[in-house]
Motif scaffolding. Structure first.
Motif, mmCIF file in Angstrom:
data_model
loop_
_atom_site.group_PDB
_atom_site.id
_atom_site.type_symbol
_atom_site.label_atom_id
_atom_site.label_comp_id
_atom_site.label_asym_id
_atom_site.label_seq_id
_atom_site.Cartn_x
_atom_site.Cartn_y
_atom_site.Cartn_z
ATOM 1 N N VAL A 159 -19.460 4.077 -15.987
ATOM 2 C CA VAL A 159 -18.891 2.739 -16.145
ATOM 3 C C VAL A 159 -17.484 2.830 -16.719
ATOM 4 O O VAL A 159 -16.545 2.164 -16.259
ATOM 5 N N VAL A 160 -17.324 3.672 -17.744
ATOM 6 C CA VAL A 160 -16.001 3.845 -18.358
ATOM 7 C C VAL A 160 -14.996 4.373 -17.343
ATOM 8 O O VAL A 160 -13.866 3.875 -17.233
ATOM 9 N N ALA B 48 -11.888 -0.451 -22.108
ATOM 10 C CA ALA B 48 -11.174 -1.497 -21.378
ATOM 11 C C ALA B 48 -9.992 -2.009 -22.187
ATOM 12 O O ALA B 48 -8.880 -2.183 -21.660
ATOM 13 N N PHE C 114 -8.271 -9.033 -14.945
ATOM 14 C CA PHE C 114 -9.408 -8.134 -14.773
ATOM 15 C C PHE C 114 -10.035 -7.778 -16.121
ATOM 16 O O PHE C 114 -11.257 -7.777 -16.274
ATOM 17 N N GLY C 115 -9.185 -7.472 -17.107
ATOM 18 C CA GLY C 115 -9.715 -7.136 -18.424
ATOM 19 C C GLY C 115 -10.453 -8.288 -19.072
ATOM 20 O O GLY C 115 -11.516 -8.106 -19.660
ATOM 21 N N ILE D 114 -13.864 1.697 -14.916
ATOM 22 C CA ILE D 114 -12.895 0.781 -15.515
ATOM 23 C C ILE D 114 -11.519 1.429 -15.588
ATOM 24 O O ILE D 114 -10.494 0.826 -15.241
ATOM 25 N N VAL D 115 -11.483 2.684 -16.028
ATOM 26 C CA VAL D 115 -10.201 3.377 -16.156
ATOM 27 C C VAL D 115 -9.527 3.524 -14.801
ATOM 28 O O VAL D 115 -8.311 3.296 -14.658
ATOM 29 N N ALA E 107 -17.723 0.663 -23.015
ATOM 30 C CA ALA E 107 -16.904 0.152 -21.919
ATOM 31 C C ALA E 107 -15.863 -0.842 -22.422
ATOM 32 O O ALA E 107 -14.710 -0.837 -21.976
ATOM 33 N N LEU F 291 -13.777 -8.702 -17.378
ATOM 34 C CA LEU F 291 -14.688 -7.634 -17.781
ATOM 35 C C LEU F 291 -15.228 -7.868 -19.188
ATOM 36 O O LEU F 291 -16.427 -7.714 -19.450
ATOM 37 N N ALA G 293 -9.839 1.672 -12.154
ATOM 38 C CA ALA G 293 -9.324 0.382 -11.688
ATOM 39 C C ALA G 293 -8.020 0.024 -12.385
ATOM 40 O O ALA G 293 -7.043 -0.405 -11.744
ATOM 41 N N TYR G 294 -7.968 0.213 -13.682
ATOM 42 C CA TYR G 294 -6.764 -0.124 -14.446
ATOM 43 C C TYR G 294 -5.583 0.772 -14.072
ATOM 44 O O TYR G 294 -4.461 0.298 -13.839
#
Length: 812
Positions: free
Chosen positions: A665-666, A237, A25-26, A669-670, A233, A29, A672-673
């Motif tokens: 957006v940030v 990430a 994923f990272g 991402i956070v 972002a 991205l 999801a992780y």
């Protein structure tokens, strides 16, 4: 070791699923955002618009250069100074262009500017304007009388010609409205024109003509917005990816201590064990990063469309860059992140002693190794010192979101490093108040008994809640501080503002005279401008300023960072590059809306219409009557009258769209992780808990009761993570609030309860679901290398007894 690592991956592939998905994923991205960054950074500028039909354009210089002891420094000019008269006279074959701020008094707003007929396109019908009261325009019938607002006021004009687009005056009328010449266009050879002009002006051809287009500044802002969002972002990430990988590998090493002990007992050296962990990380990273980096560019078009639709990316860029470096960068970053995340785990694996292979169970000797204590304390200290330095040295910088994001990241990292110790302390305190003889106490005792395992689950929750709460609350806090600073100079009951394009005529002279004649009010006019100062004798700095009619001629009010005191003489350059020496009347308090207040009577300011009028009611004046009189005076002048409260509300609603989108957006991402890390840890820990669940069954617990106990224990762990996240958010917000106290005063703290409640509730539901899925597997998986079931070694002398495990703690 390579063969052993690959064999271990095949047997324990479930333990590396989370790491694999995080890296894939990272990498995807990073590849997608890198592709967008390559697109916005390398895409050609918009083709020439205003002067596309003219091969050669002569324009005034657009930079201010000031000599210094190091050779000189330059800055773009905020206002065009116009072409020198001798340059215009030397080009008799050229056509003169004047950019005249103008708007239709009625109907929809136009482009905000008008131009002389010499630069008009071909006529569609009618004839060219010749008399002072004639115009050519689009969308109006021939012979119609149209009112137009210019800097002089409102005048009625007769439409004598129609064109495709624009508003055009007769050449003589345009010269009266704007004596300054903004450009001269020619059809001749550029070399001959340069020979005539010399260094007195710029000669632009080709794509350089786009530098004179009105949307040039907006295009540059769009590029910067896209690059800022992508950069923030990508930074978050990478930060969260390293956190997830490190957490996953550390937890996996804790599960495999007996395996590493057997390898040590068989003759493996500590360095070989560490290399085994690195080889495993590298093998997972190579595959995951390759898949993610290959798939990432396919996501770039959708991401670019999202940014462009919200005005956060250049509107004329549609095709994604074909550059390949983002894909290779994503691949290399994924591999690097995996190796960095495995450093701590490899170090811990190398410290396993051979004698640990003889243990019946894996017992946590201590929740926190000394190295982790040191790293956590140093990170926390760095965050607190950074907050203190900002509060003392530069409190105004706290109004910028970029300034507090690193502090929040440091606080989150410190809390993650100290999580095992913090979880143990909080869990013990919580256990002291839980009633005896309840299942909740059993869950709390199990959570306390395995601090590392609990911290591995609580840490992602901590990051999720702490980061979401910190960034959302701090963002609203800085926005509120900006509103306070914006409102501070607006000592008014009403404001009169231009209603139209930024390039329009502002508040024209007739309107200014009409507002001054409204009875029972005092009116102060202000014009937005810029000034330039030479810092340290070497750097030319552009500063925001306002020219107001409340500052006496020859004086100036400056911000504290100018390094001047009242009575000093300030050397500066005005927006058009002209030098001025003004006496300092006052040093502004920290956090002022602008860096300087100039006299409205300056030559440059006197020729620029005001951009706002502040109206204060005199004692005894009826607000309703005064408001009606102000609206009547502004009627037909493309201006609107609003109350101070309505103006602040509109400013509050429209501010920070680019930063807000980057923040969302940030957070996406956070989330999801961290969700991935939490689910992966719970699924990895499930086989190790099989013995405990079977022991509960032997004690008479039903399957439903075992699952309920698992859910309660998971909720306790999530609650600990939420509590720690709240503590981090409180520290971050308190530090920011204290910093802003010296700039904007006591700013109101707004907590987005609904959003944070949704984040917390969603995190808890996902955690419980993952824990129940893991607990539903009643058969423990056998580890072929260690001969253990569910991570616990069984003694050959007790085959008919339940396998050894952490026994449930008695509730009595």
């Amino acid at each position: 070791m390579i063969g052993i690592a690959l064999a271990g991956l095949r047997l324990r592939w479930r333990s590396f699923v989370g790491t694999f998905l995080a890296l894939a994923f990272g990498s995807a991205l990073i590849a997608a955002m890198g592709q967008v960054l390559a697109t916005t950074a390398t895409a050609p500028d918009r083709p020439p618009q205003r002067y596309a039909a003219y091969p050669v354009v002569v324009a005034p210089h657009d930079t201010l250069t000031v000599p210094t002891w190091r050779g000189g420094d330059s800055q773009p000019l905020a206002v065009s100074p116009g072409l020198p008269a001798e340059v215009v006279a030397a080009l008799p074959a050229g056509r003169v262009d004047r950019i005249i701020p103008a708007q239709f008094a009625d109907g929809p707003p136009g482009s905000g500017v008008a131009r002389p007929w010499a630069l008009a396109p071909a006529l569609l019908s009618g004839r060219a304007p010749a008399a002072p009261d004639e115009i050519a325009t689009s969308g109006a019938p021939l012979g119609a009388r149209i009112r137009v607002v210019t800097g002089d006021g409102v005048r009625s004009y007769t439409v004598t010609g129609t064109v495709q687009e624009g508003l055009f005056f007769a050449d003589a009328t345009a010269a009266q409205l704007r004596p300054q010449v903004d450009a001269v266009v020619l059809d001749g050879a550029a070399e001959r024109v340069r020979a005539v002009v010399g260094d007195r002006a710029r000669v632009l051809t080709g794509d350089d003509r786009a530098r004179l287009d009105p949307g040039r500044a907006a295009d540059s802002r769009a590029r910067n917005n896209a690059n800022t969002i992508v950069g923030i972002a990508l930074g978050f990430a990478a930060f969260v990816a390293i956190f997830v990988v490190a957490s996953t590998f550390a937890f996996a090493v804790g599960q495999r201590r007996q395996e590493f002990a057997l390898l040590r007992a068989g003759g493996a050296l500590p360095g070989q064990v560490r290399r085994l962990v690195y080889w495993e990380a590298l093998a997972v990273a190579l595959v995951a990063a390759a898949i993610g980096a290959s798939a990432g560019p396919a996501l770039a078009p959708a991401l670019l469309d999202l940014l462009r639709e919200r005005g956060m990316a250049p509107g004329w860029v549609h095709a994604v860059s074909p550059a390949r470096w983002p894909m290779w960068t994503a691949f290399g970053t994924g591999v690097t992140v995996a190796l960095l995340g495995a450093v701590t785990a490899a170090w811990r694996a190398g410290r396993v002693r051979p004698g640990e292979a003889l243990r019946e169970t894996v017992v946590e000797s201590r929740a926190m190794p000394p190295a982790r204590w040191v790293a956590g304390v140093l990170t926390l200290g760095t965050a607190l010192v950074t907050m203190a330095v900002t509060a003392v040295d530069d409190p105004a910088a706290a109004t910028n979101r970029k300034s507090y994001m690193p502090v929040v990241m440091l606080l989150i990292a410190a809390a993650g490093l100290l999580a095992p110790a913090l979880v143990a302390v909080v869990a013990r305190r919580f256990g002291d108040v839980v009633p005896r003889g309840t299942g909740l106490l059993l869950a709390v005792r199990n959570v306390t008994a395995s601090a590392r395992r609990t911290a591995a689950v609580a840490a992602p929750v901590l990051v999720t809640v702490g980061l979401a709460a910190s960034l959302l609350i701090a963002s609203d806090l800085t926005d509120e501080a900006k509103n306070v600073l914006r409102a501070r100079p607006a000592h008014a009951d009403f404001l009169v503002l231009p209603d139209g394009q930024e390039t329009g005529p502002g508040l024209d002279r007739e309107l200014v005279a009409g507002l001054r004649g409204v009875p029972g009010v005092d009116v102060t006019f202000s014009t937005d401008t810029s000034v330039y100062t030479l810092e340290g004798g070497t750097a030319l700095v552009r500063r925001d300023a306002a020219a107001v009619d409340g500052v006496p001629a020859g004086g100036i009010k400056v911000a504290g960072d100018w390094g001047l005191r009242a009575g000093d003489t300030a050397r500066l350059w005005l927006a058009d590059g002209s030098e001025a020496h003004l006496r300092v009347l006052e040093v502004l308090p920290p956090g002022s809306a602008v860096d300087a207040y100039l006299p409205l009577s300056l030559p440059l300011s006197a020729g620029t219409p005001p951009s706002v009028a502040y109206v204060r009611l005199r004692p005894g004046t009826d607000p309703a009557t005064a408001g009606a009189a102000l609206r009547a005076a502004a009627d037909g002048h493309r201006a609107r009258t609003v109350t101070r409260e309505a103006w602040l509300a509109a400013a509050r609603q429209g501010q920070g769209s680019a930063s807000r989108l980057g923040l969302l957006v940030v957070l996406g991402i956070v989330l999801a992780y961290t969700t991935l890390a939490m689910v992966n840890t719970l699924l990895m820990a499930a086989p190790d808990r099989a013995g405990e669940r079977r022991s509960l069954g032997l004690l008479g617990a039903s399957r439903r009761q075992v699952l309920a106990w698992t859910a309660v224990e998971t909720l306790v762990t999530v609650a600990l993570g939420v509590l720690l996240g709240v503590v981090v958010a409180v520290v971050a917000v308190a530090g920011l609030w204290t910093t802003l106290l010296g700039v904007a005063g006591a700013v109101t703290v707004t907590v987005p309860w609904a959003t944070l409640g949704g984040v917390t509730g969603g995190t808890a539901l996902i955690a419980v679901a993952a824990a129940l899925v893991g607990a539903a597997d009643r058969k423990p998986r056998r580890n072929s290398e260690t001969g253990t079931h569910g991570g616990r070694r069984r003694s050959t002398a007790s085959k008919d007894k339940p396998p050894a495990a952490h026994p449930p703690v008695p509730t009595g």
